[in-house]
Design an enzyme around this catalytic site. Structure first.
Site, mmCIF file in Angstrom:
data_model
loop_
_atom_site.group_PDB
_atom_site.id
_atom_site.type_symbol
_atom_site.label_atom_id
_atom_site.label_comp_id
_atom_site.label_asym_id
_atom_site.label_seq_id
_atom_site.Cartn_x
_atom_site.Cartn_y
_atom_site.Cartn_z
ATOM 1 N N LYS A 29 1.314 4.480 -3.021
ATOM 2 C CA LYS A 29 1.048 5.823 -2.457
ATOM 3 C C LYS A 29 2.650 6.630 -3.000
ATOM 4 C CE LYS A 29 -3.342 5.658 -1.281
ATOM 5 N NZ LYS A 29 -4.305 6.368 -2.163
ATOM 6 N N TYR A 63 0.696 -1.193 0.125
ATOM 7 C CA TYR A 63 -0.097 -0.082 -0.029
ATOM 8 C C TYR A 63 0.940 1.269 0.052
ATOM 9 C CZ TYR A 63 -3.528 3.401 1.889
ATOM 10 O OH TYR A 63 -4.135 4.596 2.036
ATOM 11 N N GLY A 64 1.931 1.431 1.062
ATOM 12 C CA GLY A 64 2.812 2.354 1.024
ATOM 13 C C GLY A 64 3.413 2.790 -0.511
ATOM 14 N N ALA A 65 3.945 1.677 -1.004
ATOM 15 C CA ALA A 65 4.652 1.690 -2.053
ATOM 16 C C ALA A 65 3.762 2.347 -3.296
ATOM 17 C CB ALA A 65 5.186 0.131 -2.589
HETATM 18 N N1 NAP Z 1 -9.001 6.371 5.877
HETATM 19 C C1 NAP Z 1 -7.592 6.521 5.946
HETATM 20 O O1 NAP Z 1 -7.051 6.387 7.201
HETATM 21 C C2 NAP Z 1 -6.804 7.105 5.077
HETATM 22 C C3 NAP Z 1 -5.404 7.621 5.197
HETATM 23 C C4 NAP Z 1 -4.670 8.114 4.236
HETATM 24 C C5 NAP Z 1 -5.297 7.921 2.675
HETATM 25 N N2 NAP Z 1 -6.485 7.503 2.476
HETATM 26 C C6 NAP Z 1 -6.845 7.337 1.262
HETATM 27 O O2 NAP Z 1 -8.059 8.089 1.110
HETATM 28 C C7 NAP Z 1 -8.835 7.462 -0.013
HETATM 29 C C8 NAP Z 1 -10.339 7.381 0.430
HETATM 30 O O3 NAP Z 1 -10.215 6.126 1.520
HETATM 31 P P1 NAP Z 1 -11.272 6.311 2.500
HETATM 32 O O4 NAP Z 1 -10.610 5.968 3.980
HETATM 33 O O5 NAP Z 1 -12.052 7.142 2.540
HETATM 34 O O6 NAP Z 1 -11.944 4.710 2.420
HETATM 35 P P2 NAP Z 1 -13.346 4.294 1.875
HETATM 36 O O7 NAP Z 1 -14.254 4.894 2.803
HETATM 37 O O8 NAP Z 1 -13.137 2.752 1.644
HETATM 38 O O9 NAP Z 1 -13.548 4.827 0.399
HETATM 39 C C9 NAP Z 1 -12.948 4.490 -0.776
HETATM 40 C C10 NAP Z 1 -13.920 5.012 -1.792
HETATM 41 O O10 NAP Z 1 -13.375 4.451 -3.067
HETATM 42 C C11 NAP Z 1 -14.213 3.772 -3.941
HETATM 43 N N3 NAP Z 1 -13.620 2.951 -4.568
HETATM 44 C C12 NAP Z 1 -12.747 2.034 -4.301
HETATM 45 N N4 NAP Z 1 -12.254 1.190 -5.115
HETATM 46 C C13 NAP Z 1 -12.681 1.638 -6.445
HETATM 47 C C14 NAP Z 1 -12.527 1.416 -7.503
HETATM 48 N N5 NAP Z 1 -12.034 0.306 -8.211
HETATM 49 N N6 NAP Z 1 -13.370 2.147 -8.620
HETATM 50 C C15 NAP Z 1 -14.260 2.909 -8.265
HETATM 51 N N7 NAP Z 1 -14.312 3.438 -6.775
HETATM 52 C C16 NAP Z 1 -13.525 2.712 -6.053
HETATM 53 C C17 NAP Z 1 -15.268 3.122 -3.073
HETATM 54 O O11 NAP Z 1 -16.626 3.016 -3.232
HETATM 55 P P3 NAP Z 1 -17.376 1.587 -4.014
HETATM 56 O O12 NAP Z 1 -16.766 0.683 -3.176
HETATM 57 O O13 NAP Z 1 -18.354 1.750 -4.106
HETATM 58 O O14 NAP Z 1 -16.372 1.570 -5.402
HETATM 59 C C18 NAP Z 1 -15.298 4.172 -1.484
HETATM 60 O O15 NAP Z 1 -16.349 5.154 -1.815
HETATM 61 C C19 NAP Z 1 -8.013 6.196 -0.437
HETATM 62 O O16 NAP Z 1 -7.329 6.696 -1.515
HETATM 63 C C20 NAP Z 1 -7.229 5.775 0.726
HETATM 64 O O17 NAP Z 1 -5.949 5.358 0.342
HETATM 65 C C21 NAP Z 1 -7.033 6.960 3.617
#
Ligand code: NAP
Length: 248
Positions: free
Chosen positions: A154, A150-152
């Site tokens: 990002k 995952y880190g890689a």
């Molecule tokens: N939460 C944390 O602590 C954190 C920290 C740093 C960075 N992030 C980053 O923030 C972003 C959002 O994550 P989140 O924490 O909000 O998680 P989340 O609630 O699971 O949101 C991810 C969203 O992306 C959509 N998604 C996933 N795969 C997809 C695909 N192949 N095509 C289209 N939509 C897709 C999902 O909807 P569907 O399932 O309906 O497709 C969901 O709405 C990510 O890039 C994550 O890496 C999160």
């Protein structure tokens, strides 16, 4: 209302950070094309905000997804001013136990899909002097034992951000945010069991100087600032930690 009437694409808009981003941009007057695989959370946004929301049910990593998303945004709102690449896949596990195929799966959603969506939107972004924000992670900057794949991905997204910022300047600005831990549904789907998730959440809370997880809208505010040319018109290639101090 600095984004009034602007057409913005937000991927992964229905939940978590994407929902916080989308509601912040809508409150600022933007028209938002909301993208995700499940229709229901996106439809909930459309029911709440009406014509300012354009629902596109689409896997961002599918062939042709970028073209379809840009075409749908153009049909609904007459063009594309900005793209927020937020959809992400997070699967954790140590190297000796994780399914190696997950590397490709995460790379496809976290790196290739953002690049492809920017590529497909490029003529419109150039015409509108638009802006891109990629949602990366502190995992792109820190060592991540137990979360190395995952880190890689990002770290790759951070690199893509900086290279494209130079390549596309001065027409299009490209920036990234690196959130620290944010309370979202992602934490239920990392592949860790419940005890492992609780342990990791406790560890992350303890190693975050602000002493808590962030909220989606706290990331949304920073996306709004990066999209607003009056605030960030001279900011490109920035990879900004919004992380409660975790990377200090
Ligand atoms: N939460 C944390 O602590 C954190 C920290 C740093 C960075 N992030 C980053 O923030 C972003 C959002 O994550 P989140 O924490 O909000 O998680 P989340 O609630 O699971 O949101 C991810 C969203 O992306 C959509 N998604 C996933 N795969 C997809 C695909 N192949 N095509 C289209 N939509 C897709 C999902 O909807 P569907 O399932 O309906 O497709 C969901 O709405 C990510 O890039 C994550 O890496 C999160």
């Amino acid at each position: 209302m600095t984004l009034a009437g602007k057409s913005v694409i937000v991927t992964g808009a229905g939940t978590g950070i994407g929902l916080g981003i989308t509601e912040t941009l809508l409150a600022d007057g933007a028209n938002v094309t909301v993208v995700g695989r499940r229709e229901e959370p996106l439809r909930t946004l459309a029911d709440k905000y009406g014509d300012a929301v354009n629902v596109v049910t689409q896997d961002v990593s599918a062939p042709g997804a970028g073209e379809r998303i840009v075409a749908a945004a153009t049909r609904a709102f007459g063009g594309v001013d900005s793209v927020v690449n937020n959809a992400g896949l997070a699967r954790f596990g140590r190297l000796d136990t994780i399914d190696p195929d997950l590397f490709d799966a995460m790379f496809a959603v976290n790196v290739k899909a953002p690049a492809e969506l920017i590529r497909c939107a490029l003529p419109q972004l150039k015409a509108h002097h638009g802006s891109v924000v990629n949602i990366s992670s502190v995992g792109g900057a820190l060592s991540m034992p137990g979360r190395s794949f995952y880190g890689a991905t990002k770290a790759a997204l951070n690199s893509l951000t900086r290279s494209l910022a130079r390549e596309l300047a001065p027409d299009v600005r490209v920036n990234a945010l690196m959130p620290g831990p944010v309370d979202t549904p992602m934490w239920n789907e990392t592949g860790l069991d419940a005890a492992g998730t609780d342990r990791l959440r406790d560890e992350l809370t303890a190693s975050t100087p602000m002493g808590r997880f962030g909220r989606g809208e706290e990331i949304g505010t920073w996306v709004r600032l990066l999209l607003d040319p009056d605030v960030s018109g001279w900011v490109t290639g920035a990879v900004v930690p919004v992380d409660g101090g975790r990377t200090t």
